[in-house]
Design a protein around this motif. Structure first.
Motif, PDB file in Angstrom:
ATOM      1  N   SER A  79     -24.302 -49.814  35.563  1.00 25.37           N
ATOM      2  CA  SER A  79     -23.873 -49.166  34.328  1.00 25.37           C
ATOM      3  C   SER A  79     -25.023 -48.337  33.765  1.00 25.37           C
ATOM      4  CB  SER A  79     -23.430 -50.216  33.308  1.00 25.37           C
ATOM      5  OG  SER A  79     -23.050 -49.608  32.097  1.00 25.37           O
ATOM      6  N   ALA A 113     -22.340 -49.653  41.443  1.00 20.54           N
ATOM      7  CA  ALA A 113     -21.659 -50.422  40.400  1.00 20.54           C
ATOM      8  C   ALA A 113     -22.479 -50.530  39.120  1.00 20.54           C
ATOM      9  CB  ALA A 113     -21.333 -51.816  40.929  1.00 20.54           C
ATOM     10  N   ASN A 126     -15.575 -37.566  38.309  1.00 18.91           N
ATOM     11  CA  ASN A 126     -15.048 -38.598  39.199  1.00 18.91           C
ATOM     12  C   ASN A 126     -16.073 -39.649  39.579  1.00 18.91           C
ATOM     13  OD1 ASN A 126     -12.108 -37.969  39.970  1.00 18.91           O
ATOM     14  ND2 ASN A 126     -13.087 -35.969  40.115  1.00 18.91           N
ATOM     15  N   LEU A 127     -17.174 -39.666  38.870  1.00 20.74           N
ATOM     16  CA  LEU A 127     -18.148 -40.750  38.978  1.00 20.74           C
ATOM     17  C   LEU A 127     -17.931 -41.696  37.802  1.00 20.74           C
ATOM     18  CD1 LEU A 127     -21.315 -38.698  40.048  1.00 20.74           C
ATOM     19  CD2 LEU A 127     -19.771 -40.034  41.502  1.00 20.74           C
ATOM     20  N   PRO A 128     -18.493 -42.908  37.850  1.00 11.06           N
ATOM     21  CA  PRO A 128     -18.225 -43.883  36.781  1.00 11.06           C
ATOM     22  C   PRO A 128     -18.436 -43.320  35.380  1.00 11.06           C
ATOM     23  CG  PRO A 128     -19.375 -44.937  38.584  1.00 11.06           C
ATOM     24  CD  PRO A 128     -19.336 -43.474  38.922  1.00 11.06           C
ATOM     25  N   TRP A 162     -21.728 -43.669  33.350  1.00 13.75           N
ATOM     26  CA  TRP A 162     -22.954 -42.985  33.751  1.00 13.75           C
ATOM     27  C   TRP A 162     -23.238 -41.808  32.819  1.00 13.75           C
ATOM     28  CZ3 TRP A 162     -22.991 -42.489  39.839  1.00 13.75           C
ATOM     29  CH2 TRP A 162     -23.001 -43.779  40.394  1.00 13.75           C
ATOM     30  N   ARG A 171     -15.936 -40.447  45.652  1.00 16.07           N
ATOM     31  CA  ARG A 171     -16.080 -41.530  46.629  1.00 16.07           C
ATOM     32  C   ARG A 171     -17.114 -41.202  47.703  1.00 16.07           C
ATOM     33  NH1 ARG A 171      -9.952 -42.390  48.338  1.00 16.07           N
ATOM     34  NH2 ARG A 171     -10.139 -40.101  48.285  1.00 16.07           N
ATOM     35  N   LEU A 187     -20.401 -42.185  46.145  1.00 16.57           N
ATOM     36  CA  LEU A 187     -20.538 -43.627  45.901  1.00 16.57           C
ATOM     37  C   LEU A 187     -20.696 -44.408  47.198  1.00 16.57           C
ATOM     38  CD1 LEU A 187     -17.860 -44.035  43.075  1.00 16.57           C
ATOM     39  CD2 LEU A 187     -20.348 -43.894  42.826  1.00 16.57           C
TER      40      LEU A 187
END
Length: 292
Positions: A85, A83, A102-104, A107, A71, A74
């Motif tokens: 992709s 956000a 802990n990132l999308p 990615w 977080r 981000l």
């Protein structure tokens, strides 16, 4: 015949002259090390190191306070970027890959990590890892949309060159997010060589807001935000536990910090600098221009 003036080590950021800023306390097995400060940009650095920082980093068995919460990263990015992709991200000093995990999930996640055991753990998490130092990692030019240097810049002997390499690895319009100690903070200015942040053997360079902005701009990046902040591990309970553990037993490679100093006065100053550290870090977001 007159004697030649002593050579003053040049600032690793701007090349300016350095003045003596302080000395680290001596401790069992470790001599005191001189610290210099740049009159032009405020960068502070150690000189005459007993070992290379990457060698010291490779000896660490664990990192108690490695950043794992995505977080923080981000929140620094524009909403549409966070956000997006398929973003291609590089985490320099990724350790066990916890931050990248802990990132999308969509990615593409790469890391640089010289520690063999940590690199293996990161690979087990699905991270593509360059198991080498940043200086030797084969980073593709213009490939990454996001580069992370969280708790990393203080380990670099040649930070200006390292930032140039990272800027080249960024795609046009890409972002860099970094976190490092602030040598212009009151705690650093008061305790100098007994500032706890200097007491880590692998910490060799210490940025001021001015020197960090200058280094990033010299690398071709535009600074979007640069603010003082507390470290994510700077909670009083964590700080007190760290001090107690250091007093109970000598520091080991597990902790990464130097052994306790010979002098009780230096030990007290180290403890005070940690207890009253305040917002002693810098959080920076920079961007590579979309077009040259």
């Amino acid at each position: 015949m007159p004697l030649s003036p002593p050579v003053t080590p040049a600032c690793p950021v701007c090349g300016g002259p350095g003045a003596i800023w302080g000395r680290t306390p001596s401790s069992p097995g470790f001599r005191s090390i001189e610290l210099r400060s740049c009159r032009a940009c405020g960068q502070v650095w150690k000189i005459d190191l007993p070992a290379r920082p990457q060698e010291l980093a490779a000896q660490a068995l664990a990192r108690d306070f490695a950043l794992a919460d995505g977080r923080l990263v981000l929140e620094q990015l524009p909403r549409e970027v966070a956000a997006a992709s398929g973003l291609r991200v590089l985490d320099v000093g990724c350790w066990d890959g916890a931050l990248l995990q802990n990132l999308p999930a969509a990615w593409l996640r790469h890391g640089v990590e010289p520690h063999p055991q940590a690199a293996r753990q990161a690979r087990a998490q699905g991270v593509t890892v360059f198991e080498q130092t940043l200086e030797t990692a084969p980073l593709a030019p213009g490939f990454y949309d996001l580069v992370l240097v969280m708790d990393v810049l203080e380990h670099l002997e040649e930070p200006a060159a390292a930032l140039r390499k990272l800027a080249q690895a960024l795609a046009p319009g890409g972002y860099l997010v970094g976190l490092t100690g602030n040598a212009a903070t009151p705690a650093a200015r008061v305790w100098r060589g007994c500032w706890y942040y200097c007491n880590y053997a692998e910490h060799v360079g210490f940025f001021s807001p001015a020197s960090l902005q200058r280094a990033l701009e010299q690398a071709g990046l535009r600074v979007l935000s640069l603010r003082k902040c507390a470290h994510h591990a700077a909670r009083l309970s964590v700080t007190w536990d760290r001090i107690v553990r250091r007093l109970r037993r000598r520091a080991t490679a597990h902790e990464g910090a130097l052994p306790l100093p010979h002098s009780g006065w230096d030990l007290l100053r180290l403890a005070m600098s940690r207890l009253f550290r305040g917002r002693d870090h810098l959080l920076v977001v920079a961007r590579k221009p979309a077009r040259p």
